[in-house]
Enzyme design. Structure first.
Site, mmCIF file in Angstrom:
data_model
loop_
_atom_site.group_PDB
_atom_site.id
_atom_site.type_symbol
_atom_site.label_atom_id
_atom_site.label_comp_id
_atom_site.label_asym_id
_atom_site.label_seq_id
_atom_site.Cartn_x
_atom_site.Cartn_y
_atom_site.Cartn_z
ATOM 1 C CE LYS A 92 -3.820 2.278 0.331
ATOM 2 N NZ LYS A 92 -3.359 2.977 -0.902
ATOM 3 C CD GLN A 113 3.418 4.753 2.144
ATOM 4 O OE1 GLN A 113 4.012 5.587 1.481
ATOM 5 N NE2 GLN A 113 2.325 5.031 2.806
ATOM 6 C CE LYS A 116 4.338 7.573 5.484
ATOM 7 N NZ LYS A 116 4.014 8.496 4.372
ATOM 8 C CE LYS A 128 4.979 7.242 -2.049
ATOM 9 N NZ LYS A 128 4.360 7.731 -0.801
ATOM 10 N N GLY A 167 -2.576 8.299 -4.228
ATOM 11 C CA GLY A 167 -1.876 9.489 -4.703
ATOM 12 C C GLY A 167 -0.639 9.814 -3.881
ATOM 13 C CG ASP A 168 3.569 10.793 -2.724
ATOM 14 O OD1 ASP A 168 3.463 10.423 -1.552
ATOM 15 O OD2 ASP A 168 4.534 11.510 -3.105
ATOM 16 C CB THR A 212 -1.848 13.713 4.421
ATOM 17 O OG1 THR A 212 -2.290 12.655 3.583
ATOM 18 C CG2 THR A 212 -0.397 13.504 4.776
ATOM 19 C CG ASN A 243 -4.327 16.604 -0.446
ATOM 20 O OD1 ASN A 243 -4.095 15.710 0.359
ATOM 21 N ND2 ASN A 243 -5.537 17.007 -0.738
ATOM 22 C CB SER A 380 -5.417 4.975 1.887
ATOM 23 O OG SER A 380 -5.225 6.034 0.996
HETATM 24 N N1 GLU Z 1 1.276 9.106 -0.466
HETATM 25 C C1 GLU Z 1 0.767 9.038 0.873
HETATM 26 C C2 GLU Z 1 1.888 8.664 1.818
HETATM 27 O O1 GLU Z 1 3.017 9.052 1.612
HETATM 28 C C3 GLU Z 1 -0.491 8.196 0.980
HETATM 29 C C4 GLU Z 1 -0.400 6.807 0.469
HETATM 30 C C5 GLU Z 1 -1.725 6.044 0.417
HETATM 31 O O2 GLU Z 1 -2.763 6.618 0.703
HETATM 32 O O3 GLU Z 1 -1.671 4.855 0.081
HETATM 33 O O4 GLU Z 1 1.699 8.032 2.830
#
Ligand code: GLU
Length: 448
Positions: A92, A113, A116, A128, A167-168, A212, A243, A380
């Protein structure tokens, strides 16, 4: 000690194998160096080669993305998806479309990630992806053609229970919409949970857009209150104007703070009366314009070229929400000299390692990205839950779940720091708490 030796050995192997990948190596060092006490306490992790495995992505997919621009010319970009770790759930993580995107950046983001996502307490692994495509200045049709070509390859590698992108930087509701539409067409499947950050009309979750930024402020608020402080009447500087920055600004204002500056990659604006967020939303979300245009609406505000100067503004709380490498050691020195109380990261790795060290040594509270900005991916995961149960929750329900998650991330990070001998070091605590859950899952699943 055994932990130090193990960590040094792995860092030097990673350096050799990933030579020149600066961002990835920095992320590795930041995490591994804080895990030393974990290996002293759990030598069984060493025997099972947990670190050797965790630093190597499970799978990396690099592909060509050809598309045709509005002049009929063929353009080629590079597509990436790094499936880093699936020990606790499907891969994810977001997709980043930005000209700086390369293998090192996607690997650093995928590695971060993993921890996190673990910290959110939800069952999601780490991944990612993205492309060096630059959506800036492209027409909607060009963006659509690019997204379709990108998905024409990516769909082979993702799935509801396999890998769920979102997204990112450079990927928002417009891009997710184009990618989801194309996925659905070629798969002939209404797999809504295969992407998150979708529009509300087709399976998106309330609060995802804000998550976020709101999450960053919830986390920081908890860190402040734990130290008998609050956002009320504080001066806040936020870098970025995407965002994350916009919704961090909204929530900080709501809690009584005054946000005086925002930036984009060209420069920053300073408004001593507090930034008018409606104007920013118009410029950024509707016009897709540049931050400088704020002066067309508020002529008394100040615009300065270059993005680093923003840290020279005197403030109590700094929320770097743009991208990696924003606060270097010199910027940290200036922040400290100006009496900064808190630096909390909305972007991924915006603060250099030596800058973090300096901030922490000077007694500045530091909220590390993988904890402080986990609200986006947490929401998410809530979107995935709603999609699989075919329900949608109201704003308050999602928002209160998000708030609980952020508070728990703070508490778990704080407790881990305490348990492993560095009370108050939330960076170390977040790395440890995120790591242990992944390591335990890997221990149970054998050498895979
Ligand atoms: N891009 C965001 C992050 O850095 C969200 C990733 C997601 O929602 O999967 O955590």
């Amino acid at each position: 000690m055994i932990g130090r030796k193990y960590v040094d050995e792995i860092i030097s192997k990673v350096e050799k194998r990933n030579f020149g990948e600066e961002e990835f190596l920095n992320a590795i060092k930041e995490v591994l160096n804080s895990l030393v006490p974990v290996f002293n306490k759990h030598p069984e992790y060493i025997e099972e080669g947990i670190l050797e495995r965790i630093v190597e992505p499970e799978r990396q997919i690099f592909f060509r993305v050809p598309w045709i621009d509005d002049n009929g010319k063929v353009q080629v970009n590079r597509g990436f998806r790094v499936q880093f770790n699936s020990a606790i759930g499907p891969y994810k993580g977001g997709l980043r479309f930005h000209p700086s995107v390369n293998q090192s950046i996607i690997k650093f983001l995928g590695f971060e990630q993993t921890f996190k996502n673990s910290l959110t307490g939800l069952p999601i692994g780490g991944g990612k992806g993205g492309s060096d495509f630059d959506p800036k200045g492209k027409s909607d049709r060009e963006v659509m053609r690019f997204c379709q070509s990108f998905m024409a390859e990516l769909y082979k590698h993702i799935g509801l229970d396999t890998d769920v992108p979102a997204g990112d930087i450079g990927v928002g509701a417009r891009e997710i919409g184009y990618m989801y539409g194309y996925y659905k067409k070629i798969k002939n499947a209404n797999d809504q949970g295969v992407l998150t950050g979708k529009g509300l009309a087709y399976g998106g979750s309330l609060v995802r857009k804000e998550a976020t930024g709101y999450g960053l402020v919830y986390f920081t608020e908890k860190m402040l209150s734990d130290n008998n402080l609050s956002f009320k009447d504080k001066t806040v500087v936020i870098s970025g104007s995407g965002n994350v920055a916009i919704y961090a600004c909204e929530k900080a204002n709501e809690l009584g703070a005054k946000v005086v500056a925002l930036s984009d990659s060209n420069g920053y604006i300073y408004d001593e009366n507090g930034i008018n967020l409606d104007i920013i939303k118009q410029i950024k979300e509707v016009n897709r314009g540049r931050i400088k245009e704020y002066l067309d609406y508020v002529p008394n505000a100040k615009y300065t070229e270059g993005f680093r100067g923003i840290w020279e503004i005197k403030c109590d709380i700094a929320l770097p929400c743009a991208t990696q490498g924003e606060i270097n050691k010199e910027a940290a020195e200036i922040l400290i000299k100006n009496g900064i109380k808190v630096v909390s990261e909305g972007a991924n790795m915006p603060t250099d390692l030596d800058a973090i060290e300096l901030l922490q040594k000077s007694g500045v509270m530091f909220g590390p990205a993988k904890a402080a900005n986990a609200g986006g991916v947490a929401c998410s995961a809530l979107e995935m839950s709603q999609n699989s149960s075919r329900l949608s929750w109201d704003f308050e329900e999602v928002d209160s779940k998000l708030k609980d998650i952020m508070v728990n991330i703070y508490i778990n990070s704080k407790n881990a720091a305490q348990e492993y001998g560095e009370p108050g070091n939330i960076l170390m605590g977040a790395n440890i708490a995120g790591f242990i859950k992944v390591a335990e899952a890997m221990m149970s699943q054998g050498i895979v």
